[in-house]
Design a protein around this motif. Structure first.
Motif, mmCIF file in Angstrom:
data_model
loop_
_atom_site.group_PDB
_atom_site.id
_atom_site.type_symbol
_atom_site.label_atom_id
_atom_site.label_comp_id
_atom_site.label_asym_id
_atom_site.label_seq_id
_atom_site.Cartn_x
_atom_site.Cartn_y
_atom_site.Cartn_z
ATOM 1 N N VAL A 127 0.842 -1.202 0.000
ATOM 2 C CA VAL A 127 0.000 0.000 0.000
ATOM 3 C C VAL A 127 0.876 1.251 0.000
ATOM 4 O O VAL A 127 0.577 2.247 -0.677
ATOM 5 C CB VAL A 127 -0.946 0.003 1.226
ATOM 6 N N ALA A 128 1.978 1.184 0.745
ATOM 7 C CA ALA A 128 2.835 2.360 0.916
ATOM 8 C C ALA A 128 3.493 2.790 -0.389
ATOM 9 O O ALA A 128 3.941 3.937 -0.507
ATOM 10 C CB ALA A 128 3.902 2.084 1.977
ATOM 11 N N GLN A 129 3.547 1.889 -1.353
ATOM 12 C CA GLN A 129 4.176 2.256 -2.622
ATOM 13 C C GLN A 129 3.473 3.427 -3.296
ATOM 14 O O GLN A 129 4.090 4.204 -4.014
ATOM 15 C CB GLN A 129 4.200 1.048 -3.570
ATOM 16 N N GLU A 130 2.152 3.527 -3.060
ATOM 17 C CA GLU A 130 1.410 4.659 -3.645
ATOM 18 C C GLU A 130 1.407 5.856 -2.704
ATOM 19 O O GLU A 130 0.762 6.859 -2.972
ATOM 20 C CB GLU A 130 -0.025 4.256 -3.981
ATOM 21 N N MET A 131 2.082 5.723 -1.552
ATOM 22 C CA MET A 131 2.202 6.815 -0.583
ATOM 23 C C MET A 131 0.880 7.508 -0.251
ATOM 24 O O MET A 131 0.666 8.670 -0.598
ATOM 25 C CB MET A 131 3.205 7.864 -1.087
ATOM 26 N N PRO A 132 0.001 6.805 0.407
ATOM 27 C CA PRO A 132 -1.192 7.505 0.909
ATOM 28 C C PRO A 132 -0.734 8.485 1.977
ATOM 29 O O PRO A 132 0.375 8.348 2.509
ATOM 30 C CB PRO A 132 -2.030 6.374 1.504
ATOM 31 N N GLY A 133 -1.563 9.463 2.286
ATOM 32 C CA GLY A 133 -1.162 10.444 3.293
ATOM 33 C C GLY A 133 -0.921 9.793 4.641
ATOM 34 O O GLY A 133 -0.136 10.277 5.448
ATOM 35 N N GLU A 134 -1.590 8.679 4.839
ATOM 36 C CA GLU A 134 -1.578 8.092 6.177
ATOM 37 C C GLU A 134 -1.981 6.631 6.064
ATOM 38 O O GLU A 134 -2.848 6.275 5.270
ATOM 39 C CB GLU A 134 -2.638 8.843 6.977
ATOM 40 N N GLY A 189 6.983 -1.151 12.607
ATOM 41 C CA GLY A 189 7.172 -1.733 11.276
ATOM 42 C C GLY A 189 6.642 -0.827 10.174
ATOM 43 O O GLY A 189 7.310 -0.595 9.154
ATOM 44 N N VAL A 190 5.450 -0.306 10.350
ATOM 45 C CA VAL A 190 4.855 0.547 9.320
ATOM 46 C C VAL A 190 5.583 1.888 9.249
ATOM 47 O O VAL A 190 5.815 2.433 8.167
ATOM 48 C CB VAL A 190 3.341 0.749 9.570
ATOM 49 N N LYS A 191 5.943 2.396 10.426
ATOM 50 C CA LYS A 191 6.709 3.650 10.484
ATOM 51 C C LYS A 191 7.991 3.514 9.637
ATOM 52 O O LYS A 191 8.409 4.446 8.951
ATOM 53 C CB LYS A 191 7.074 3.925 11.942
ATOM 54 N N GLY A 192 8.578 2.328 9.686
ATOM 55 C CA GLY A 192 9.804 2.059 8.932
ATOM 56 C C GLY A 192 9.615 2.126 7.418
ATOM 57 O O GLY A 192 10.599 2.200 6.675
ATOM 58 N N LEU A 193 8.362 2.102 6.972
ATOM 59 C CA LEU A 193 8.089 2.198 5.530
ATOM 60 C C LEU A 193 8.103 3.648 5.061
ATOM 61 O O LEU A 193 7.949 3.926 3.872
ATOM 62 C CB LEU A 193 6.728 1.578 5.204
ATOM 63 N N GLY A 194 8.204 4.566 6.024
ATOM 64 C CA GLY A 194 8.275 5.980 5.655
ATOM 65 C C GLY A 194 6.927 6.660 5.499
ATOM 66 O O GLY A 194 6.843 7.737 4.925
ATOM 67 N N VAL A 195 5.877 6.035 6.009
ATOM 68 C CA VAL A 195 4.562 6.691 5.938
ATOM 69 C C VAL A 195 4.149 7.185 7.328
ATOM 70 O O VAL A 195 4.668 6.732 8.346
ATOM 71 C CB VAL A 195 3.454 5.740 5.405
ATOM 72 N N LYS A 196 3.196 8.097 7.334
ATOM 73 C CA LYS A 196 2.617 8.575 8.579
ATOM 74 C C LYS A 196 1.685 7.477 9.096
ATOM 75 O O LYS A 196 0.864 6.941 8.339
ATOM 76 C CB LYS A 196 1.839 9.858 8.287
#
Lengths: 297, 297
Positions: B162-169, B190-197
């Protein structure tokens, strides 16, 4: 890691319920809790029945217990008269409680904080002579309905005085359920630094109880009070709920990898049985939702 | 530190209540919440009214809002049809949710996890083009009523896609309220490590919600969902309660020194008003007990 859970439902829970349960039913509650794996149970309160009618017949509660090996049956006392009664009734452990604020001490048990500290030393010495376990609870340590916020420094000063007589355990009580984990950490670490075993007693009045319990363990507390079904209430907030529910606490503790020796399924059955005895739904959440097999043990 | 609180009572809370409130009353609820200082409100769900009758009239809810400057009004969507409706109704933010387990995905929204991930990317791109805020919620991330425990590794794999499309959150949801703080820390980090909020959405079904919320913040989450009064429930546990109560969360957050911009006293009034509208006592605890001046802000 092993966590000590003290079941206070038969005492702190039921003393704040409108419906008065007979000593026989209260003894039966203790017996069912022991069967579910609770190994420390505050079975009775040795206060005058005129002051707390819900706790009348403490001696009958004690004589109605089917004592199990390895289970410690405790009694709450607020003065020497209560101590004498508790010993005569055959408790394994005496728990003495007093408030850390002057106003609450006067209103709740007609004493001053200084007198109460003196008495804690006297009872500690008597318990040592009598070969009984003994602990001291500091009430309203996180906030007082009359005096507001309680400074941690003041609680730690009182704890230091009490600790001189080395009770088996010093319990920090959030009697009106206002504390948050930041306060818990400060107080638990402070009391731990006195070299005594630290217990905590949380009320879930404002839904901070489980978070506080985990913060206490992470800060060095080894014992937590809880009441099956989350029975009880708060005389200072008529619509509020009581102690943290034992089954809610156990669900969280097992999920976090702590050991308690308690069987969650059996404990949920005790909560349902108690709800029937009281004729009402109790505030505990796990007994209504059920456990969750892969997490709860 | 500032914490973002997303009020989901008008949507997740009310969609699980037996009593159906009219769109006018739901809009009024949003308006009162905004006045109490809530700056992000999930106002409506753009699902088919046949499936969730409690959410019928999403467009009327949106048109009944007295829009306040600085307040973000969000809508939940489960598919493109819902997205179209949400945009037409004038939401500021689209929140798309899908379950991380195959069984729940099929039963809840007749899709597969892979299809749902694809759709999340498509909606993220559309929202970017439309200039709308967009977030993705991963439902049942802490446990599934059909599949049991959900492995953190599986959740993190889905989150990475999901993070590949960089949702806002990216919001981790404990839809059935089984999670404990240990799980929360693992998933949030773990999710924080993906660089998303990272946001979190907790249910208080088993009384772990507030502890989970604090664990989430301490692990790097920046946003928390909550519902005023703790409205709602769990279709999989009929007697269970719903989301963590916003006022319980705010009490704890303020006590811990976090800033929310929310006025606790006003929020308690909204909870009492909503209890009247629903004709029942709500599960939230602070609105019944009251705040505590020296701690609550």
């Amino acid at each position: 890691m092993r966590v000590g859970v003290v079941e206070v439902g038969p005492r702190d829970g039921l003393q704040n319920e409108e419906k008065v349960l007979s000593p026989e039913v209260r003894a039966e509650l203790c017996n069912r809790l022991a069967e579910a794996g609770l190994s420390r149970i505050e079975a009775a309160s040795f206060v005058h029945p005129r002051l707390v009618p819900q706790m009348a017949g403490a001696e009958e509660v004690m004589s109605g217990l089917r004592r199990r090996e390895g289970v410690i049956y405790a009694g709450l006392v607020l003065n020497e008269k209560g101590y004498d009664r508790a010993v005569a009734a055959g408790v394994d452990e005496v728990r003495y409680a007093f408030p850390v604020t002057g106003t609450f001490a006067r209103r709740n048990q007609n004493t001053t904080v200084e007198e109460a500290i003196q008495l804690s030393g006297k009872l500690a010495r008597r318990a040592r002579e009598d070969g009984l376990r003994f602990g001291v609870t500091l009430s309203v340590a996180f906030g007082c309905p009359f005096e507001g916020k309680v400074e941690a420094q003041r609680v730690l000063e009182i704890a230091a005085e009490v600790a001189q007589e080395m009770p088996g355990e010093l319990v920090l009580a959030d009697t009106i359920g206002v504390g948050v984990p930041g306060q818990v950490r400060e107080l638990v670490e402070g009391v731990k630094g006195l070299g005594v075993k630290v217990g905590c007693h949380f009320h879930d009045t404002r839904n901070t109880g489980i978070a506080n319990a985990l913060a206490a363990l992470e800060s060095g507390a080894e014992v937590l009070d809880a009441s099956v079904g989350g029975t009880g209430g708060c005389p200072f907030a008529p619509r509020a709920t009581g102690n943290i529910a034992t089954e809610d606490l156990v669900y969280t503790l097992h999920g976090m990898g702590y050991e308690t020796g308690i069987d969650l399924g059996s404990l949920i059955e005790v909560a349902s049985w108690l709800a029937e005895q009281l004729g009402k739904e109790l505030p505990g959440r796990v007994y209504k939702a059920g456990g969750f097999a892969p997490v709860a043990g």
